[in-house]
Design an enzyme around this catalytic site. Structure first.
Site, PDB file in Angstrom:
ATOM      1  N   VAL A  65       0.834  -0.799  -0.673  1.00  0.00           N
ATOM      2  CA  VAL A  65      -0.142  -0.226  -0.072  1.00  0.00           C
ATOM      3  C   VAL A  65       0.733   1.096  -0.361  1.00  0.00           C
ATOM      4  O   VAL A  65       0.339   2.473  -0.881  1.00  0.00           O
ATOM      5  CB  VAL A  65      -1.335   0.207   1.077  1.00  0.00           C
ATOM      6  CG1 VAL A  65      -1.104   1.431   1.158  1.00  0.00           C
ATOM      7  CG2 VAL A  65      -1.839  -0.938   1.228  1.00  0.00           C
ATOM      8  N   THR A  70      -0.048  -4.602   9.525  1.00  0.00           N
ATOM      9  CA  THR A  70      -1.001  -4.721  10.734  1.00  0.00           C
ATOM     10  C   THR A  70      -1.307  -5.999  10.599  1.00  0.00           C
ATOM     11  O   THR A  70      -2.104  -6.259  10.700  1.00  0.00           O
ATOM     12  CB  THR A  70      -2.547  -3.959  10.559  1.00  0.00           C
ATOM     13  OG1 THR A  70      -2.958  -3.522   9.301  1.00  0.00           O
ATOM     14  CG2 THR A  70      -2.090  -1.777  10.813  1.00  0.00           C
ATOM     15  N   GLU A  79      -4.019  -6.191  -5.653  1.00  0.00           N
ATOM     16  CA  GLU A  79      -2.113  -7.067  -6.359  1.00  0.00           C
ATOM     17  C   GLU A  79      -2.374  -7.424  -7.340  1.00  0.00           C
ATOM     18  O   GLU A  79      -3.128  -7.961  -7.867  1.00  0.00           O
ATOM     19  CB  GLU A  79      -1.673  -7.968  -4.942  1.00  0.00           C
ATOM     20  CG  GLU A  79      -1.844  -7.747  -3.225  1.00  0.00           C
ATOM     21  CD  GLU A  79      -1.119  -8.875  -2.737  1.00  0.00           C
ATOM     22  OE1 GLU A  79      -0.491  -8.951  -3.218  1.00  0.00           O
ATOM     23  OE2 GLU A  79      -0.950  -8.201  -1.460  1.00  0.00           O
ATOM     24  N   CYS A 138      -5.299  -9.845   2.350  1.00  0.00           N
ATOM     25  CA  CYS A 138      -6.374  -9.171   2.631  1.00  0.00           C
ATOM     26  C   CYS A 138      -7.622  -9.745   3.481  1.00  0.00           C
ATOM     27  O   CYS A 138      -7.970  -9.532   5.014  1.00  0.00           O
ATOM     28  CB  CYS A 138      -6.619  -8.081   1.765  1.00  0.00           C
ATOM     29  SG  CYS A 138      -5.278  -7.000   1.683  1.00  0.00           S
TER      30      CYS A 138
HETATM   31  C1  UDX Z   1      -8.225  -7.857  -1.905  1.00  0.00           C
HETATM   32  C2  UDX Z   1      -9.240  -6.574  -2.783  1.00  0.00           C
HETATM   33  O1  UDX Z   1      -9.676  -6.872  -4.116  1.00  0.00           O
HETATM   34  C3  UDX Z   1      -9.004  -5.344  -2.877  1.00  0.00           C
HETATM   35  O2  UDX Z   1      -9.991  -4.300  -2.385  1.00  0.00           O
HETATM   36  C4  UDX Z   1      -8.284  -5.517  -0.985  1.00  0.00           C
HETATM   37  O3  UDX Z   1      -7.584  -3.385  -1.323  1.00  0.00           O
HETATM   38  C5  UDX Z   1      -7.285  -6.173  -1.027  1.00  0.00           C
HETATM   39  O4  UDX Z   1      -7.729  -7.603  -1.295  1.00  0.00           O
HETATM   40  P1  UDX Z   1      -6.252  -8.994  -3.487  1.00  0.00           P
HETATM   41  O5  UDX Z   1      -6.081  -9.096  -2.316  1.00  0.00           O
HETATM   42  O6  UDX Z   1      -5.224  -8.068  -4.195  1.00  0.00           O
HETATM   43  O7  UDX Z   1      -7.384  -7.214  -2.979  1.00  0.00           O
HETATM   44  O8  UDX Z   1      -6.988  -9.807  -4.417  1.00  0.00           O
HETATM   45  P2  UDX Z   1      -8.295 -10.628  -5.125  1.00  0.00           P
HETATM   46  O9  UDX Z   1      -7.986  -9.871  -6.615  1.00  0.00           O
HETATM   47  O10 UDX Z   1      -9.338  -9.574  -4.382  1.00  0.00           O
HETATM   48  O11 UDX Z   1      -8.621 -11.995  -5.117  1.00  0.00           O
HETATM   49  C6  UDX Z   1      -8.220 -12.730  -3.799  1.00  0.00           C
HETATM   50  C7  UDX Z   1      -8.459 -13.466  -3.480  1.00  0.00           C
HETATM   51  O12 UDX Z   1      -9.484 -14.481  -3.683  1.00  0.00           O
HETATM   52  C8  UDX Z   1      -7.913 -14.641  -4.623  1.00  0.00           C
HETATM   53  O13 UDX Z   1      -7.169 -15.498  -4.151  1.00  0.00           O
HETATM   54  C9  UDX Z   1      -8.577 -15.064  -5.599  1.00  0.00           C
HETATM   55  O14 UDX Z   1      -8.089 -16.144  -6.503  1.00  0.00           O
HETATM   56  C10 UDX Z   1      -9.612 -14.877  -4.894  1.00  0.00           C
HETATM   57  N1  UDX Z   1     -11.167 -15.317  -6.129  1.00  0.00           N
HETATM   58  C11 UDX Z   1     -11.320 -13.747  -7.002  1.00  0.00           C
HETATM   59  C12 UDX Z   1     -11.600 -15.991  -5.626  1.00  0.00           C
HETATM   60  O15 UDX Z   1     -11.707 -17.226  -5.279  1.00  0.00           O
HETATM   61  N2  UDX Z   1     -13.058 -16.115  -6.279  1.00  0.00           N
HETATM   62  C13 UDX Z   1     -13.365 -15.148  -7.502  1.00  0.00           C
HETATM   63  O16 UDX Z   1     -14.504 -15.076  -7.584  1.00  0.00           O
HETATM   64  C14 UDX Z   1     -12.450 -13.526  -7.150  1.00  0.00           C
END
Ligand code: UDX
Length: 445
Positions: free
Chosen positions: A11, A86, A158, A266
């Site tokens: 971030v 955090t 990410e 997250c």
């Molecule tokens: C997330 C939020 O999207 C973002 O707004 C916040 O600031 C931080 O957390 P991120 O952790 O980078 O972002 O990844 P993201 O693309 O949201 O995917 C999170 C997880 O969910 C991944 O493991 C992905 O594989 C999984 N996922 C996502 C699913 O299993 N199914 C889906 O339909 C979408």
């Protein structure tokens, strides 16, 4: 504007670089000397497409600086972004020690009216604690300096961080102070493009917004995963169900892809932290508890499939694993389903050949050294090397090069032609016609 960003993680570094890109003068501060030295030489501590170019350009042009010392920046800056980690404490609640240490340091050094922005994801009420910590230091110094603490949670993903930061869906700003509001409005003006995206609200509202957003998305994923499990038991193809429900505008297509569970820095952490917050006010968050539980079980999707297919006996077998990061586009393995899978396979007496296009170095550091020393896990140089004499392919992360693989080459090297597709990347009929056995998440077996 002159601003300081404290913490050069995902971030902090992305925010600092993007603010500099918009013409501001930014100093990124971190206590980690090696990280700061590396950044000054253009070595980024994280893998994020596009970030290196922006950091390099703004560093060269003098808008972006790096330092280990907050005192160096304090005279020039009156806007401080706290973006330190955090991490979850033992009980899952967010550990605020780093945030509060930074707050105290700002209080010790501040010389003029300042706005302190909480950018890290922090529990409801943290801004009050940050305010109190700063005030305490000012009192010790016996000085009176006005300041405001603002909550401005970050929603970047990410792998798409630059785009998310530069073209945000919304900018959430929690503050009760008109003076702070003006400053933040000015800072974010270039990010509002053609229409106003900033949503001003109370500090506590903004803090909760971040947790609610991530928990909602995690809920969507756990929900579709639950449906996919039912589909497996009831001879239903979840892909049709997904298309059928996603077309309802109220539901939408995003975040309803079934898979082997969500990971990352997250979702798991924030759902747990919100559960702890709820417990702190004597509330039982039934939905969140189930979201978390379903996800932990979903990370064992492969294990359940393998045990079923091989009658519970995986001993002596070898599996090829494609993908180790928690999602494509990142080298991050925090809470990655691959970790759970590898631990399960090893416990069952199986061996692993693993490949990831980007996360190999992370895997070296994050997976237990004895897994490599014993030869139970071998990291290989490309995706096909991971399929030499294996009893099946386990697709964990849907990186692009895995999406249309050379099935003929795979046929030649795999001992058993079986694909376990944890991200529903392949068309079952096509794969089966090529002579493979195929298992997808919630797909007809
Ligand atoms: C997330 C939020 O999207 C973002 O707004 C916040 O600031 C931080 O957390 P991120 O952790 O980078 O972002 O990844 P993201 O693309 O949201 O995917 C999170 C997880 O969910 C991944 O493991 C992905 O594989 C999984 N996922 C996502 C699913 O299993 N199914 C889906 O339909 C979408």
């Amino acid at each position: 504007m002159n601003l300081t960003v404290i913490g050069t993680g995902y971030v902090g570094l992305v925010s600092g670089a993007c603010f500099a890109e918009m013409g501001n003068r930014v100093t990124c501060v971190d206590v980690d000397q090696t990280k700061i030295d590396g950044l000054k030489q253009g070595h980024l501590p994280i893998y994020e497409p596009g970030l290196e170019t922006i950091v390099e350009r703004n560093f060269k042009e003098g808008r972006l600086g790096f330092s280990t010392c907050l005192a160096d920046t304090i005279t020039e800056s009156n806007l401080f972004f706290i973006a330190v980690g955090t991490p979850p404490g033992e009980d899952g609640s967010a550990d605020l020690q780093y945030v509060l240490a930074v707050a105290r340091e700002i209080g010790q050094l501040m010389t003029q009216y300042s706005v302190i922005v909480d950018k890290s994801t922090v529990p409801v009420g943290t801004a009050d604690l940050v305010h109190a910590a700063i005030q305490e230091e000012l009192d010790k110094r016996k000085v009176e300096i006005e300041f405001d603490v603002v909550s401005n949670p970050e929603f970047l993903k990410e792998g798409a961080a630059i785009d998310d930061f530069m073209k945000p869906d919304r900018i959430v700003v929690g503050t009760e102070s008109p003076r702070a509001q003006d400053l933040i409005r000015q800072l974010y003006a270039p990010f509002n493009h053609n229409h106003e995206r900033t949503i001003f609200m109370g500090v506590r509202d903004a803090e909760m917004t971040k947790y609610a957003a991530n928990s909602m998305l995690a809920t969507k994923i756990s929900f579709i995963n639950e449906i996919s499990n039912l589909c497996e038991l009831m001879d239903v193809d979840v892909e049709n169900v997904r298309r059928g429900i996603g077309s309802d505008g109220r539901i939408g297509f995003s975040f309803i892809y079934p898979g082997c569970g969500y990971g990352g820095s997250c979702f798991p952490k924030d759902v747990q932290a919100l559960i702890r917050m709820a417990q702190g006010v004597d509330y039982v968050p039934e939905v969140l508890l189930s979201v978390e539980k379903r996800n932990q079980q979903q990370k064992r999707w492969f294990t359940r499939q393998l045990e079923k297919r091989f009658d519970g006996n995986l001993s002596g077998m070898t599996f090829g694993v494609w993908g180790l990061s928690f999602k494509p586009g990142t080298d991050d393995m925090r809470e990655a389903p691959a970790k759970v899978l590898l631990a399960d396979l090893l416990a069952a007496g199986a061996k692993v050949l693993a490949y990831d296009p980007v996360a190999m170095e992370t895997a070296q550091h994050e997976l237990p050294a004895e897994w490599f020393e014993s030869g139970d896990v071998t990291l290989v140089g490309n995706q096909y090397e991971a399929l030499q004499q294996v009893d099946g392919l386990l697709l964990v992360t849907e990186w692009k090069p895995f999406r249309n693989p050379d099935l003929a080459a795979m046929s030649r090297t795999m001992r058993k032609k079986i694909i376990f597709d944890g991200r529903n990347q392949y068309e079952p009929d096509y794969i089966r016609n090529e002579g493979f056995e195929y298992f997808g998440v919630g797909r007809l077996g």
